[in-house]
Design a protein around this motif. Structure first.
Motif, short mmCIF file in Angstrom:
data_model
loop_
_atom_site.label_atom_id
_atom_site.label_comp_id
_atom_site.label_asym_id
_atom_site.label_seq_id
_atom_site.Cartn_x
_atom_site.Cartn_y
_atom_site.Cartn_z
N UNK A 1 3.59 9.47 -4.45
CA UNK A 1 2.19 9.19 -4.13
C UNK A 1 2.09 8.40 -2.83
N UNK A 2 2.95 7.39 -2.69
CA UNK A 2 2.95 6.57 -1.47
C UNK A 2 3.24 7.43 -0.25
N UNK A 3 4.19 8.34 -0.37
CA UNK A 3 4.53 9.19 0.77
C UNK A 3 3.32 10.00 1.24
N UNK A 4 2.53 10.49 0.29
CA UNK A 4 1.35 11.26 0.69
C UNK A 4 0.30 10.35 1.33
N UNK A 5 0.03 9.20 0.71
CA UNK A 5 -0.97 8.27 1.26
C UNK A 5 -0.59 7.87 2.69
N UNK A 6 0.64 7.50 2.88
CA UNK A 6 1.08 7.09 4.21
C UNK A 6 1.05 8.26 5.19
N UNK A 7 1.30 9.46 4.67
CA UNK A 7 1.26 10.64 5.52
C UNK A 7 -0.13 10.95 6.06
N UNK A 8 -1.15 10.41 5.42
CA UNK A 8 -2.53 10.59 5.91
C UNK A 8 -2.96 9.47 6.85
N UNK A 17 -2.95 6.15 6.10
CA UNK A 17 -3.44 4.96 5.41
C UNK A 17 -2.28 4.06 5.01
N UNK A 18 -2.58 2.79 4.79
CA UNK A 18 -1.62 1.83 4.24
C UNK A 18 -1.70 1.91 2.72
N UNK A 48 -1.83 11.08 -7.98
CA UNK A 48 -1.52 11.63 -6.65
C UNK A 48 -2.79 12.16 -5.99
N UNK A 49 -3.55 12.96 -6.73
CA UNK A 49 -4.76 13.56 -6.15
C UNK A 49 -5.83 12.50 -5.95
N UNK A 50 -5.99 11.62 -6.91
CA UNK A 50 -7.02 10.57 -6.82
C UNK A 50 -6.77 9.66 -5.62
N UNK A 51 -5.60 9.07 -5.53
CA UNK A 51 -5.32 8.14 -4.44
C UNK A 51 -5.15 8.89 -3.12
N UNK A 52 -4.55 10.07 -3.19
CA UNK A 52 -4.39 10.86 -1.97
C UNK A 52 -5.72 11.26 -1.35
N UNK A 53 -6.72 11.54 -2.19
CA UNK A 53 -8.03 11.92 -1.66
C UNK A 53 -8.69 10.76 -0.94
N UNK A 54 -8.42 9.54 -1.38
CA UNK A 54 -9.00 8.38 -0.70
C UNK A 54 -8.36 8.19 0.68
N UNK A 55 -7.04 8.40 0.75
CA UNK A 55 -6.37 8.31 2.05
C UNK A 55 -6.86 9.41 2.98
N UNK A 56 -6.98 10.61 2.46
CA UNK A 56 -7.45 11.75 3.26
C UNK A 56 -8.90 11.56 3.69
N UNK A 57 -9.65 10.75 2.91
CA UNK A 57 -11.06 10.52 3.21
C UNK A 57 -11.33 9.43 4.21
N UNK A 58 -10.27 8.83 4.78
CA UNK A 58 -10.47 7.88 5.87
C UNK A 58 -10.34 6.42 5.52
N UNK A 59 -9.95 6.07 4.29
CA UNK A 59 -9.75 4.66 3.95
C UNK A 59 -8.60 4.09 4.76
N UNK A 60 -8.74 2.85 5.19
CA UNK A 60 -7.68 2.21 5.96
C UNK A 60 -6.53 1.76 5.08
N UNK A 61 -6.86 1.24 3.91
CA UNK A 61 -5.87 0.81 2.92
C UNK A 61 -6.27 1.42 1.59
N UNK A 62 -5.32 1.96 0.87
CA UNK A 62 -5.57 2.51 -0.47
C UNK A 62 -4.75 1.68 -1.45
N UNK A 63 -5.45 0.98 -2.36
CA UNK A 63 -4.80 0.10 -3.33
C UNK A 63 -4.86 0.74 -4.71
#
Length: 335
Positions: free
Chosen positions: A64-71, A73-74, A18-33
């Protein structure tokens, strides 16, 4: 990038993910895989890998997806099966090699009973086993969508199972899945077609290839281009071109952007959208790759491990104004 952080060895992603992938979304990545996520237990690289073969995993991924999308990111999932490179010790600085059964390891499978150097020998998949692999990829794709993922990538690179079928160095079969290029590509194309049929036309579907084995008699960039065309006809949308991973001890000419020419070749020969990867570390370098047409997108891994907010810095250095800086971080925005 695999995190090897499922300590319970049940494939269920954890707070680390959650923290690892969420930090990438919060950091401006367009897509987080996600990391390579196994479609069945035997498809994991290590016992500590994530999975997508049951509903408990779906529930954990959904958070995790809910957080990523909430930032903004795809959220994408990379569907994978490690084949003969499975049941190995986590790449976390400790010992390497295969994990014995008493420590949570398992019998690995492959197109042929040929081991990766330093690992335990796999058993060759029979027709029923191949059918089950296809079914597991399809079921994994469905579960990924149920978890909220909006993009899927089929991992056919880095010496894992689908790459093992593609390369004549690891595929010694004499049936309809071995020998000729159409036969060696048959499993991948079945998976692409069946996943596309399962998820419908609106979900972006990527395929990750290794553009070369870097070894004589192995998989080549010309074969990559040919199978890219076939996979595009079968329903894939974009092709993520890396290299290597099938055999140990090969000489790879590492350097900034060393894999970009393979993506450029595949894109030029096929007209298919391609992504470039590998030692991409500087904003202008990335901009030049895309603006010159060498690739349609760039995908980052190690650079984002080093600097999760690299996209925000890259935008600043390239003079691009973004409207999705996290409000909590605005006081640190470059001026």
């Amino acid at each position: 990038m695999c995190q090897y952080s499922v300590d319970r060895q049940d494939g269920i992603p954890t707070d680390w993910h959650l923290v690892h992938l969420g930090s990438l979304a919060r950091g401006g990545a367009g897509v987080v895989i996600t990391e390579a996520t196994a479609v069945n237990p035997e498809g994991r690289i290590s016992p500590q890998d994530t999975g997508i073969w049951n509903d408990e995993q779906v529930a954990a991924w959904r958070r995790i997806v809910d957080f990523v999308r909430g930032q903004g990111a795809v959220a994408g999932m990379q569907l994978a099966h490690a084949g003969r490179k499975g049941s190995t010790r986590p790449a976390l600085g400790g010992p390497s090699g295969s994990v014995p059964a008493e420590e949570g390891g398992w019998q690995t499978v492959a197109p042929s009973a040929v081991a990766f150097e330093g690992y335990a020998a796999p058993v060759a998949l029979d027709a029923e086993g191949i059918d089950q692999v296809v079914a597991d990829f399809v079921a994994g794709a469905r579960r990924a969508l149920d978890a909220g993922f909006e993009l899927l990538e089929i991992h056919a690179a880095h010496g894992y199972l689908l790459h093992q079928f593609l390369s004549p160095l690891s595929n010694l079969r004499e049936d309809e899945y071995g020998g000729s290029l159409p036969n060696r590509a048959r499993l991948l194309l079945r998976i692409v077609r069946d996943v596309r049929a399962e998820v419908g036309d609106d979900i972006p579907l990527l395929v990750r290839f290794s553009g070369t084995d870097w070894a004589e008699g192995g998989w080549t960039v010309e074969e990559t281009a040919t199978v890219t065309e076939w996979a595009r006809d079968a329903g894939a949308d974009l092709f993520d071109i890396s290299t290597g991973g099938l055999v140990a001890g090969v000489r790879i000419p590492l350097g900034p952007g060393y894999q970009v020419p393979f993506a450029e070749h595949v894109g030029r020969e096929t007209g298919a959208p391609v992504g470039a990867v590998g030692l991409l570390t500087e904003p202008q370098q990335l901009e030049d790759i895309v603006s010159s047409g060498q690739a349609d997108v760039v995908l980052l891994a190690r650079q984002l491990l080093r600097e999760p907010r690299f996209p925000l810095r890259a935008a600043h250095e390239l003079g691009v104004e973004l409207d999705y800086w996290p409000a909590q971080y605005l006081r640190a925005r470059w001026r």
